[in-house]
Design a protein around this motif. Structure first.
Motif, PDB file in Angstrom:
ATOM      1  N   SER A   1     104.362 -45.022 -96.204  1.00 54.07           N
ATOM      2  CA  SER A   1     104.908 -46.159 -96.974  1.00 54.07           C
ATOM      3  C   SER A   1     104.819 -46.967 -98.363  1.00 54.07           C
ATOM      4  N   LYS A   2     103.450 -46.705 -98.227  1.00 54.51           N
ATOM      5  CA  LYS A   2     103.175 -48.159 -99.636  1.00 54.51           C
ATOM      6  C   LYS A   2     103.397 -46.764-100.719  1.00 54.51           C
TER       7      LYS A   2
ATOM      8  N   THR B   1     106.697 -46.109-101.483  1.00 55.00           N
ATOM      9  CA  THR B   1     107.543 -47.319-102.477  1.00 55.00           C
ATOM     10  C   THR B   1     106.764 -47.014-104.376  1.00 55.00           C
TER      11      THR B   1
ATOM     12  N   GLN C   1     107.203 -56.137 -93.361  1.00 58.53           N
ATOM     13  CA  GLN C   1     107.114 -55.417 -94.620  1.00 58.53           C
ATOM     14  C   GLN C   1     108.169 -54.441 -93.925  1.00 58.53           C
TER      15      GLN C   1
END
Length: 161
Positions: free
Chosen positions: A50-51, A54, A94
């Motif tokens: 996910s990071k 992003t 998050q």
């Protein structure tokens, strides 16, 4: 160079072209996807994925990775184990932040559904862990995310009326 001796200066990093960067991104994405999909894979890989998404501007993919990370952690011992609680609280926070950002950008029935889902998840965390973890920073982050999510949800509902 012998054992224990310094290696000396590292060479400067090579100059990367836009094509090189694109290939590195694609390769890293493939490695993270394989690691996340492995049967014995570490749940934390979903958070890394996910990071990565992003950082590369792939909001929809980042959202999906956050959902999978949160769901994977949901089955763990987060109700009793402080480290598991911290991980799950972080993922849920998050995810709620992601849903709030998406709601602000897009709105509509999907946003209301997403925010309602995040609210329900955060409320469950608060209810089940208040006694045990209520004095922790992670718990405070969850309650703050819950408050932001409720405000965003109410704003969407008001806008629909």
């Amino acid at each position: 160079v012998g054992a224990g001796e310094p290696c000396g200066e590292l060479p400067p990093p090579p100059e990367l072209t836009a094509r090189d960067v694109a290939q590195l991104r694609t390769g890293l994405a493939q490695v993270l996807k394989v690691a996340a999909g492995a049967a014995a894979g570490d749940i934390a890989v979903w958070g890394l994925l996910s990071k990565f998404y992003t950082a590369t501007g792939e909001a929809a993919s980042a959202r999906e990775a956050l959902i999978k990370w949160s769901r994977a952690l949901q089955g763990g011992p987060w109700r009793t184990d402080v480290a598991a609680f911290a991980a799950y609280a972080g993922a849920a926070t998050q995810l709620a932040t992601c849903f709030c950002a998406g709601a602000a950008d897009e709105g509509g029935p999907n946003a209301i559904r997403d925010l309602s889902s995040a609210r329900m998840q955060l409320r469950g965390i608060v209810k089940q862990t208040q006694e045990r973890f209520g004095d922790t920073e992670d718990f405070q982050s969850v309650t703050a995310a819950l408050a932001r999510t409720e405000v965003a949800l109410q704003q969407l509902k008001d806008a629909d009326n």
